[in-house]
Design a protein around this motif. Structure first.
Motif, PDB file in Angstrom:
ATOM      1  N   SER A  14     110.725  74.049 131.077  1.00 23.79           N
ATOM      2  CA  SER A  14     110.509  72.624 130.838  1.00 23.79           C
ATOM      3  C   SER A  14     111.782  71.884 130.444  1.00 23.79           C
ATOM      4  O   SER A  14     112.353  72.136 129.375  1.00 23.79           O
ATOM      5  N   LYS A  15     112.207  70.963 131.310  1.00 24.50           N
ATOM      6  CA  LYS A  15     113.339  70.104 130.957  1.00 24.50           C
ATOM      7  C   LYS A  15     112.966  69.181 129.800  1.00 24.50           C
ATOM      8  O   LYS A  15     113.801  68.857 128.952  1.00 24.50           O
ATOM      9  N   ASN A  19     110.391  78.384 126.010  1.00 24.27           N
ATOM     10  CA  ASN A  19     109.939  77.147 126.650  1.00 24.27           C
ATOM     11  C   ASN A  19     110.820  76.798 127.832  1.00 24.27           C
ATOM     12  O   ASN A  19     110.358  76.242 128.836  1.00 24.27           O
ATOM     13  N   ALA A  20     112.110  77.125 127.691  1.00 24.40           N
ATOM     14  CA  ALA A  20     113.051  76.789 128.762  1.00 24.40           C
ATOM     15  C   ALA A  20     114.288  77.662 128.629  1.00 24.40           C
ATOM     16  O   ALA A  20     114.607  78.165 127.546  1.00 24.40           O
ATOM     17  N   SER A  50     113.463  67.265 124.197  1.00 27.62           N
ATOM     18  CA  SER A  50     112.832  67.122 122.882  1.00 27.62           C
ATOM     19  C   SER A  50     113.603  67.909 121.824  1.00 27.62           C
ATOM     20  O   SER A  50     113.800  67.436 120.694  1.00 27.62           O
ATOM     21  N   PHE A  51     114.040  69.114 122.197  1.00 30.57           N
ATOM     22  CA  PHE A  51     114.807  69.919 121.245  1.00 30.57           C
ATOM     23  C   PHE A  51     116.110  69.221 120.871  1.00 30.57           C
ATOM     24  O   PHE A  51     116.429  69.073 119.679  1.00 30.57           O
ATOM     25  N   GLU A  95     107.292  70.770 114.989  1.00 27.51           N
ATOM     26  CA  GLU A  95     107.826  71.157 116.300  1.00 27.51           C
ATOM     27  C   GLU A  95     108.084  72.668 116.332  1.00 27.51           C
ATOM     28  O   GLU A  95     108.527  73.259 115.342  1.00 27.51           O
ATOM     29  N   GLU A  96     107.828  73.267 117.486  1.00 24.74           N
ATOM     30  CA  GLU A  96     108.145  74.679 117.691  1.00 24.74           C
ATOM     31  C   GLU A  96     108.731  74.857 119.083  1.00 24.74           C
ATOM     32  O   GLU A  96     108.126  74.429 120.069  1.00 24.74           O
ATOM     33  N   PHE A  97     109.928  75.442 119.134  1.00 26.29           N
ATOM     34  CA  PHE A  97     110.587  75.698 120.420  1.00 26.29           C
ATOM     35  C   PHE A  97     111.182  77.100 120.397  1.00 26.29           C
ATOM     36  O   PHE A  97     111.619  77.592 119.349  1.00 26.29           O
ATOM     37  N   LEU A 123     114.107  78.773 122.963  1.00 28.22           N
ATOM     38  CA  LEU A 123     114.961  78.439 124.105  1.00 28.22           C
ATOM     39  C   LEU A 123     115.965  79.555 124.358  1.00 28.22           C
ATOM     40  O   LEU A 123     116.435  80.212 123.424  1.00 28.22           O
ATOM     41  N   ASP A 167     111.026  69.806 127.295  1.00 30.19           N
ATOM     42  CA  ASP A 167     111.135  70.525 126.027  1.00 30.19           C
ATOM     43  C   ASP A 167     112.604  70.622 125.589  1.00 30.19           C
ATOM     44  O   ASP A 167     112.915  70.540 124.390  1.00 30.19           O
TER      45      ASP A 167
END
Length: 673
Positions: free
Chosen positions: A650-651, A616-617, A656-657, A580-582, A584, A653
């Motif tokens: 993205s909600k 992402n968000a 998911s986080f 996974e990669e985020f 925020l 994302d």
């Protein structure tokens, strides 16, 4: 059925134990050898065995129980007390109940170490006391004392207890008894919650809502806010669960259950709060507070990572905070914490002893005062030498190659210290403090390769049970050890079976009954509570609910955001974040601060920075709602998909986080896998 021991095996112990009890005018709980089979009674406890009776009476013969000076000191200066001291929260839950300890009277029952019973009896002496002119203490309203000094314009409050509820009751009782005065200053001696958590309970009805302590000096040692909040954020969940063992939270208050914590009766559990200091003491210095001169001594790194003591020159009074108390303290606390430096601790006491002050009275954050220069100096000397002796002897033995368990078994306190009640192990013990010294210098590994990469407890236990021939043989061997009074060995044997076969009810019942006896014999209040809580959970299972994080909300809101973000990183479930990669943005609208979070390689990083355009968000949220989200008071999906928040990007994302973050309930098993 549990195997019963024979009359032949137990008769000598019965005669010795009963004869000793009758000579002392006590009534034994056990009158028949048959009861020594450790069968639980209708209340779920096993009676004290004859081995326990004999062990506890041996303690009575070893210590100077005819010395009543502590009882005289604990009662000196008495002004008034509340007869029915029961404190409830706003929902009617009990926060504090001093009346639960009214059963502690007279001689020690055979189910309690008589030395611990003596300490519990002293801690039962509660109320409002005058220490010296203009200095008062409220004792028995919480685990710690609230000390109050009469200033020119109001009360100077020292250590406002653990919870708002107990602090409020104590403060109202003070004003009702001595006359109403405002709070002119608040002093936090150190960074443990029983000395600051009740600060908000000092508010009165006329307090300003926006700045309730406007004009009130709030004084603390350097590093106070960081240490007071970080300990409760990073490892707070595990510490809280372990604290349930250390303080016997689930146990009945009775002669077979919890009777004391050594430092006081028990911590209060209500609403915890904190106030940011307006004045920080960074070094030994003098200060005038509401017309009263103070001389501060920094002792950080001893009992607490941020702590000071102080001297009142006009009253010739020394406040030892928790640097010294009327028992041996913890170099390592059983709830779990960083190991404390025994040498730094001893040197800080030595500095206080050699300060050339003409001290007429000592008082502290726990227990009762001491009057007279000679007695105060003797007390400080023995406290100093207790920690240095444990340090020096543990280091001597570790340098000789002894392991932590061997050091703990061999360390022997000198009679000049062990025969003094003020240095007895009612809270810390020489055994686990000596292990703490080893840990501080050499860590967890004892250099034996077998302990470098051992099997996990369950896998090992299964093999031990198989090797020993199965459950029946283990229980038979354990019952033989029980009959001989070898409870430590019996516990080790049966623990293998319980870990290997956690649904083996006979094994759990036997282990619980063994823990009962170890608890009854313990002089340390935390040791007693740990053993008896283990017995309780073997019989009833782990609790359904841990200590509510919602009660810690005020602490979390005052925690530096950097600490809070780091605590989030410790909750990432590594395997669920693989691949996974985020990136925020978490923008706190009320603080006007943005944190950029990045998750990569299953590691979460954070930095205070402007909003990242690559995110992402972006979650625009208030600080308080974000805390509610993290502690589980607000649901992730409900919050993220509500109309109350402004979300850019993205909600999904974001969901998911947050799904990669663990949600610890704080009720993990301890005595079973």
């Amino acid at each position: 059925m549990l195997k019963k021991t024979t009359k032949k095996t137990l008769k000598p112990y019965m005669l010795a134990g009963v004869t000793t009890l009758l000579l002392l005018g006590c009534q034994p709980e056990i009158t028949s050898p048959e009861l020594s089979s450790l069968v639980a009674d209708s209340e779920g406890f096993t009676p004290a065995s004859l081995h326990t009776v004999a062990a506890n009476q041996a303690v009575r013969s070893q210590l100077p129980f005819d010395d009543v000076q502590d009882f005289e000191d604990a009662k000196r200066g008495f002004i008034a007390r509340m007869d029915e001291l029961t404190v409830l929260d706003s929902e009617g839950n009990t926060v504090w109940d001093r009346t639960a300890y009214d059963f502690i009277k007279g001689e020690a029952p055979t189910s309690v170490n008589p030395s611990l019973w003596r300490q519990a009896s002293l801690n039962n002496i509660d109320g409002l006391f005058e220490v010296t002119e203009g200095v008062y203490q409220l004792r028995g309203f919480d685990l710690a004392n609230m000390t109050v000094i009469e200033g020119e314009t109001g009360w100077i409050i020292i250590d406002p207890l653990t919870t708002a509820e107990t602090a409020n009751v104590a403060f109202e009782f003070l004003n009702k008894t001595l006359g109403a005065r405002p709070v002119s200053a608040i002093i936090f001696t150190h960074s443990h919650m029983d000395h600051f958590g009740g600060a908000l309970g000092l508010l009165d009805e006329n307090a300003q809502v926006e700045d309730p302590f406007e004009g009130v000096d709030i004084i603390a040692p350097a590093g106070f806010m960081h240490e007071a909040t970080s300990e409760n954020v990073t490892a707070g969940t595990a510490m809280s669960r372990r604290a349930m063992y250390m303080y016997g939270k689930q146990l009945p208050r009775s002669k077979r259950g919890h009777i004391d914590s050594g430092l006081g009766k028990e911590p209060a559990f209500g609403q915890f709060g904190i106030l940011s200091p307006t004045l920080v003491v960074e070094q030994d210095s003098s200060m005038m507070i509401d017309g009263v001169p103070f001389e501060f001594q920094i002792v950080s790194g001893s009992e607490a990572p941020a702590e000071f003591t102080f001297y009142l020159p006009e009253q010739q009074a020394y406040c030892g905070a928790e640097l010294v108390s009327k028992n041996m303290h913890n170099l390592y606390t059983l709830r779990g914490a960083k190991v404390r430096d025994a040498l730094t601790w001893s040197r800080a006491i030595d500095d206080a002893l050699n300060s050339q002050r003409d001290t007429k009275v000592y008082f502290g954050s726990h227990h009762w005062p001491i009057w007279g220069q000679e007695r105060v100096n003797e007390f400080l000397e023995k406290q100093r030498d207790t920690y240095k002796y444990i340090h020096d002897q543990a280091v001597r033995m570790l340098n000789a190659g002894l392991t932590p368990a061997e050091i703990a078994e061999q360390i022997q306190m000198p009679p000049s210290l062990s025969n003094t009640f003020a240095t007895r192990g009612y809270y810390g013990t020489a055994k686990h403090n000596a292990k703490a010294v080893y840990q501080a210098y050499l860590g967890w590994y004892d250099a034996n390769p077998v302990n470098l990469d051992p099997l996990p407890a369950t896998a090992s236990a299964v093999k031990y049970v198989e090797l020993m021939g199965g459950a029946d043989k283990i229980i038979a061997a354990a019952n033989k050890a029980v009959a001989a009074g070898e409870y430590r060995w019996a516990a080790e044997l049966v623990n293998h079976l319980v870990v290997a076969e956690p649904k083996h009810n006979e094994a759990k019942a036997l282990l619980a009954s063994i823990y009962d006896q170890l608890g009854y014999q313990a002089e340390s209040a935390p040791w007693r509570d740990v053993y008896l809580t283990a017995a309780y959970e073997l019989r009833h299972g782990s609790p359904e609910k841990g200590i509510d994080l919602a009660s810690m909300k005020s602490i979390l809101l005052h925690s530096p955001l950097d600490n809070f973000m780091q605590s989030m990183a410790t909750r990432v479930i590594g395997p669920e974040a693989f691949g996974e990669e985020f990136e925020l943005n978490i923008y706190f609208i009320d603080l006007e601060q943005n944190y950029v979070l990045s998750l990569k390689n299953a590691v979460l990083h954070h930095k205070l920075a402007p909003k990242s355009a690559k995110a992402n968000a972006t979650l625009n949220i208030s600080h308080e709602l974000f805390v509610d989200l993290i502690i589980g008071k607000a649901g992730v999906k409900e919050v993220l998909f509500s109309d109350e928040l402004e979300i850019e990007g993205s909600k999904l994302d974001l969901v998911s986080f947050f799904s990669t973050l663990d949600k610890p309930k704080g009720v993990f098993n301890i005595v079973t896998p």
